[in-house]
Design a protein around this motif. Structure first.
Motif, PDB file in Angstrom:
ATOM      1  N   GLU A 143      16.598   6.000  -1.222  1.00 43.64           N
ATOM      2  CA  GLU A 143      17.417   7.168  -0.609  1.00 43.64           C
ATOM      3  C   GLU A 143      18.491   7.316  -1.377  1.00 43.64           C
ATOM      4  OE1 GLU A 143      16.137   7.944   4.163  1.00 43.64           O
ATOM      5  OE2 GLU A 143      18.036   6.596   3.578  1.00 43.64           O
ATOM      6  N   ARG A 144      18.846   8.470  -1.444  1.00 38.08           N
ATOM      7  CA  ARG A 144      20.181   9.097  -2.183  1.00 38.08           C
ATOM      8  C   ARG A 144      20.249   9.295  -3.584  1.00 38.08           C
ATOM      9  NH1 ARG A 144      22.264   6.153   2.279  1.00 38.08           N
ATOM     10  NH2 ARG A 144      22.699   4.337   0.731  1.00 38.08           N
ATOM     11  N   GLN A 145      19.571   7.980  -4.184  1.00 39.36           N
ATOM     12  CA  GLN A 145      19.481   7.994  -5.646  1.00 39.36           C
ATOM     13  C   GLN A 145      18.045   8.460  -6.181  1.00 39.36           C
ATOM     14  OE1 GLN A 145      20.320   3.907  -6.990  1.00 39.36           O
ATOM     15  NE2 GLN A 145      22.113   3.858  -5.579  1.00 39.36           N
ATOM     16  N   GLY A 146      16.990   8.217  -5.419  1.00 39.22           N
ATOM     17  CA  GLY A 146      15.760   8.919  -5.783  1.00 39.22           C
ATOM     18  C   GLY A 146      14.874   7.973  -6.615  1.00 39.22           C
ATOM     19  N   SER A 147      15.465   6.717  -7.038  1.00 36.61           N
ATOM     20  CA  SER A 147      14.457   5.894  -7.681  1.00 36.61           C
ATOM     21  C   SER A 147      13.164   5.770  -7.006  1.00 36.61           C
ATOM     22  CB  SER A 147      15.142   4.612  -7.900  1.00 36.61           C
ATOM     23  OG  SER A 147      16.401   4.971  -8.592  1.00 36.61           O
ATOM     24  N   TYR A 148      12.132   5.338  -7.614  1.00 36.84           N
ATOM     25  CA  TYR A 148      10.907   5.270  -7.209  1.00 36.84           C
ATOM     26  C   TYR A 148      10.177   4.009  -7.804  1.00 36.84           C
ATOM     27  CZ  TYR A 148       6.095   7.474  -6.708  1.00 36.84           C
ATOM     28  OH  TYR A 148       4.536   7.639  -6.249  1.00 36.84           O
ATOM     29  N   LEU A 149       9.851   3.306  -6.607  1.00 36.99           N
ATOM     30  CA  LEU A 149       9.204   2.071  -6.831  1.00 36.99           C
ATOM     31  C   LEU A 149       7.566   2.108  -6.561  1.00 36.99           C
ATOM     32  CD1 LEU A 149       9.132  -0.999  -7.309  1.00 36.99           C
ATOM     33  CD2 LEU A 149      10.071  -1.315  -4.984  1.00 36.99           C
ATOM     34  N   PHE A 151      14.724   1.992   1.020  1.00 41.69           N
ATOM     35  CA  PHE A 151      13.645   2.676   0.367  1.00 41.69           C
ATOM     36  C   PHE A 151      12.967   3.096   1.763  1.00 41.69           C
ATOM     37  CE2 PHE A 151      14.538  -0.382  -2.793  1.00 41.69           C
ATOM     38  CZ  PHE A 151      14.269   0.073  -3.882  1.00 41.69           C
ATOM     39  N   VAL A 152      12.545   4.313   1.544  1.00 36.94           N
ATOM     40  CA  VAL A 152      11.554   4.828   2.507  1.00 36.94           C
ATOM     41  C   VAL A 152      10.104   5.294   1.868  1.00 36.94           C
ATOM     42  CG1 VAL A 152      13.473   5.959   3.808  1.00 36.94           C
ATOM     43  CG2 VAL A 152      12.327   7.094   2.073  1.00 36.94           C
ATOM     44  N   PRO A 153       8.934   5.197   2.786  1.00 31.43           N
ATOM     45  CA  PRO A 153       7.824   5.571   2.181  1.00 31.43           C
ATOM     46  C   PRO A 153       7.821   6.942   1.467  1.00 31.43           C
ATOM     47  CG  PRO A 153       7.473   4.650   4.330  1.00 31.43           C
ATOM     48  CD  PRO A 153       8.952   4.948   4.254  1.00 31.43           C
ATOM     49  N   GLU A 154       7.023   7.067   0.389  1.00 31.58           N
ATOM     50  CA  GLU A 154       7.046   8.411  -0.423  1.00 31.58           C
ATOM     51  C   GLU A 154       6.815   9.759   0.514  1.00 31.58           C
ATOM     52  OE1 GLU A 154       4.729  10.396  -4.358  1.00 31.58           O
ATOM     53  OE2 GLU A 154       4.096   8.396  -3.385  1.00 31.58           O
ATOM     54  N   ASP A 155       5.904   9.637   1.689  1.00 33.83           N
ATOM     55  CA  ASP A 155       5.587  10.729   2.449  1.00 33.83           C
ATOM     56  C   ASP A 155       6.529  11.076   3.339  1.00 33.83           C
ATOM     57  OD1 ASP A 155       5.204   8.375   3.963  1.00 33.83           O
ATOM     58  OD2 ASP A 155       3.212   8.922   4.754  1.00 33.83           O
ATOM     59  N   GLN A 156       7.736  10.061   3.449  1.00 36.31           N
ATOM     60  CA  GLN A 156       8.802  10.379   4.367  1.00 36.31           C
ATOM     61  C   GLN A 156       9.998  10.926   3.417  1.00 36.31           C
ATOM     62  OE1 GLN A 156       9.867   7.069   6.934  1.00 36.31           O
ATOM     63  NE2 GLN A 156       7.484   6.678   7.243  1.00 36.31           N
ATOM     64  N   TYR A 157      10.018  10.872   2.301  1.00 39.29           N
ATOM     65  CA  TYR A 157      11.135  11.281   1.489  1.00 39.29           C
ATOM     66  C   TYR A 157      11.197  12.538   1.310  1.00 39.29           C
ATOM     67  CZ  TYR A 157      14.217  11.362  -2.666  1.00 39.29           C
ATOM     68  OH  TYR A 157      15.065  11.853  -3.426  1.00 39.29           O
ATOM     69  N   GLY A 162      -3.288  -5.495  -9.245  1.00 35.36           N
ATOM     70  CA  GLY A 162      -3.054  -6.778 -10.030  1.00 35.36           C
ATOM     71  C   GLY A 162      -1.579  -7.419  -9.953  1.00 35.36           C
ATOM     72  N   ASN A 163      -0.815  -7.069  -8.639  1.00 39.93           N
ATOM     73  CA  ASN A 163       0.432  -7.541  -8.408  1.00 39.93           C
ATOM     74  C   ASN A 163       1.428  -6.967  -9.401  1.00 39.93           C
ATOM     75  OD1 ASN A 163      -0.637  -8.520  -5.962  1.00 39.93           O
ATOM     76  ND2 ASN A 163       0.500 -10.756  -6.497  1.00 39.93           N
ATOM     77  N   ARG A 164       1.164  -5.791  -9.850  1.00 39.29           N
ATOM     78  CA  ARG A 164       2.123  -5.132 -11.042  1.00 39.29           C
ATOM     79  C   ARG A 164       2.814  -4.037 -10.366  1.00 39.29           C
ATOM     80  NH1 ARG A 164       1.988  -7.280 -15.586  1.00 39.29           N
ATOM     81  NH2 ARG A 164       3.265  -5.533 -16.469  1.00 39.29           N
ATOM     82  N   PHE A 165       4.052  -3.436 -11.042  1.00 44.05           N
ATOM     83  CA  PHE A 165       4.905  -2.477 -10.467  1.00 44.05           C
ATOM     84  C   PHE A 165       5.347  -1.706 -11.489  1.00 44.05           C
ATOM     85  CE2 PHE A 165       8.044  -5.367 -11.703  1.00 44.05           C
ATOM     86  CZ  PHE A 165       9.243  -4.541 -11.766  1.00 44.05           C
ATOM     87  N   ARG A 166       5.857  -0.612 -11.098  1.00 48.90           N
ATOM     88  CA  ARG A 166       6.783   0.406 -11.841  1.00 48.90           C
ATOM     89  C   ARG A 166       8.059   0.963 -11.148  1.00 48.90           C
ATOM     90  NH1 ARG A 166       3.804   3.771 -16.827  1.00 48.90           N
ATOM     91  NH2 ARG A 166       2.846   2.136 -17.863  1.00 48.90           N
ATOM     92  N   TYR A 167       9.069   0.851 -11.965  1.00 46.66           N
ATOM     93  CA  TYR A 167      10.101   1.262 -11.074  1.00 46.66           C
ATOM     94  C   TYR A 167      10.890   2.087 -11.883  1.00 46.66           C
ATOM     95  CZ  TYR A 167      14.346   0.781  -8.028  1.00 46.66           C
ATOM     96  OH  TYR A 167      15.419   1.083  -7.294  1.00 46.66           O
ATOM     97  N   ASN A 220       0.790  -1.300  -0.022  1.00 47.88           N
ATOM     98  CA  ASN A 220       0.017   0.049   0.041  1.00 47.88           C
ATOM     99  C   ASN A 220       0.787   1.146   0.019  1.00 47.88           C
ATOM    100  OD1 ASN A 220      -2.483  -1.543  -0.085  1.00 47.88           O
ATOM    101  ND2 ASN A 220      -2.637  -1.374   2.303  1.00 47.88           N
ATOM    102  N   GLU A 221       2.269   1.250  -0.048  1.00 42.67           N
ATOM    103  CA  GLU A 221       3.096   2.361  -0.174  1.00 42.67           C
ATOM    104  C   GLU A 221       3.834   2.445  -1.525  1.00 42.67           C
ATOM    105  OE1 GLU A 221       3.623   4.541   2.027  1.00 42.67           O
ATOM    106  OE2 GLU A 221       2.706   4.090   3.959  1.00 42.67           O
ATOM    107  N   ASN A 222       4.070   3.664  -1.932  1.00 40.73           N
ATOM    108  CA  ASN A 222       5.043   3.815  -2.799  1.00 40.73           C
ATOM    109  C   ASN A 222       6.487   4.047  -1.933  1.00 40.73           C
ATOM    110  OD1 ASN A 222       3.080   3.559  -4.830  1.00 40.73           O
ATOM    111  ND2 ASN A 222       2.715   5.808  -4.823  1.00 40.73           N
ATOM    112  N   TRP A 223       7.658   3.749  -2.585  1.00 42.65           N
ATOM    113  CA  TRP A 223       8.778   3.720  -1.927  1.00 42.65           C
ATOM    114  C   TRP A 223       9.852   4.398  -2.927  1.00 42.65           C
ATOM    115  CZ3 TRP A 223       8.860   1.707   2.897  1.00 42.65           C
ATOM    116  CH2 TRP A 223       7.845   1.015   3.169  1.00 42.65           C
ATOM    117  N   VAL A 224      10.643   5.161  -2.142  1.00 40.53           N
ATOM    118  CA  VAL A 224      11.683   6.064  -2.882  1.00 40.53           C
ATOM    119  C   VAL A 224      13.118   5.534  -2.355  1.00 40.53           C
ATOM    120  CG1 VAL A 224      12.585   8.320  -3.261  1.00 40.53           C
ATOM    121  CG2 VAL A 224       9.958   8.008  -3.051  1.00 40.53           C
TER     122      VAL A 224
END
Length: 305
Positions: free
Chosen positions: A172-178, A297-303, A183-188, A166-170
């Motif tokens: 740290e330091r590199q800023g990539s976004y997961l 990775f940290v949750p988006e709202d903590q990044y 449907g058990n799909r993702f974008r990174y 239920n979270e979007n993850w960022v």
């Protein structure tokens, strides 16, 4: 006729000397039997009967309490504690009974008393040393043990798998976004905030706790990570435990760069590590198993970019 024994001449019965040689003839033996006086009869009186020999006094018995006290005291040597007290009581009671009733077994009772006392002193020494050792142990490791228990109880009540999905993850330091989608799909995405140019996409799987350990050690055995190694990893940090151990598998079906798929075939990228909570903050402390690199990775709202 009386025959001379010297020359053999026969002489008259009345002759005392031999006519032929003059030798003295032996006296004639009287043929009249001399009456033999009858042997006097001896009256044999019966000897007085001897009194029966007295029977040997009955052998004194051995005190059962003496034996019991000795046996229990012997048993108490490896066990220490309560058996030594019981052995001491039985031995003392047995010694008293043996003295009072003149019974055997006093040696067993005395041995039981000595052994029980020595064993009791050993028990006291062990208790004292154990208490001192436990104090030192808790002084050194007590906080870590308490922390580990608190850590386990803290994560047992969490549905970590649901939290991650239920979270979007960022990164740290590199800023990539997961981003985990339905449907058990993702974008990174390569860069946080840029969701159009470059990204991986595909399906994902999330394993938590014992399921994660078994999946990594069995289904991902080609990576050579054993269950023992995972347990050593979890024991290395007080914030790690089985309950917060996770394995996230990204099955990359495509790699989009400026709208073009540059991936020829599907690539699986597994991450293993722990979901951590510190107050109001949380994070995924992971290792990319393909690249053997550490990521957090940290949750988006903590990044904070």
């Amino acid at each position: 006729m009386r025959k001379c024994s010297n020359c053999g001449f026969d002489n008259d019965d009345s002759s005392k000397f031999c006519v032929g040689c003059g030798a003295v003839l032996p006296e004639a033996v009287s043929t009249v039997a001399t009456p033999v006086a009858p042997a006097p009869q001896v009256k044999v009186e019966a000897a007085p009967s001897q009194p029966a020999a007295p029977r040997a006094a009955a052998t004194s018995k051995t005190s059962g309490l003496c034996i019991a006290g000795f046996v229990v005291s012997i048993i108490s040597i490896p066990l220490i504690g309560i058996p030594a007290i019981i052995g001491l009581i039985l031995s003392i009671c047995g010694l008293g009974a043996a003295n009072k009733k003149n019974l055997k077994g006093k040696g067993f009772a005395i041995a039981g008393i000595i052994i029980s006392i020595l064993t009791g002193l050993l028990f006291i020494l062990v208790v004292v040393l154990t208490a001192l050792g436990m104090n030192e142990f808790f002084d050194e490791y007590g906080e870590d043990i308490v922390r580990e228990v608190e850590t386990r109880s803290e994560y047992e009540d969490l549905n970590i798998k649901k939290i991650i999905k239920n979270e979007n993850w960022v990164l740290e330091r590199q800023g990539s976004y997961l981003v985990f989608e339905s449907g058990n799909r993702f974008r990174y995405y390569e860069t946080y905030g840029d969701d159009d140019s470059s990204y991986y996409e595909g399906t994902y799987e999330i394993y938590v706790g014992r399921d994660a350990i078994e999946y990594v050690s069995e289904d991902l055995e080609e990576y050579g990570v054993t269950e023992e190694e995972i347990e050593e990893l979890l024991a290395a940090d007080k914030d790690y435990c089985e309950e917060n151990f996770v394995c996230i598998v990204l099955n990359n079906e495509s790699c989009m760069v400026d709208g073009v798929n540059t991936l020829d075939e599907e690539v699986m990228t597994p991450y293993i590590g722990n979901y951590l909570v510190d107050g109001d903050e949380s994070g995924l402390d992971l290792t990319n198993m393909n690249q053997a690199t550490h990521v957090y990775f940290v949750p988006e709202d903590q990044y904070d970019d």
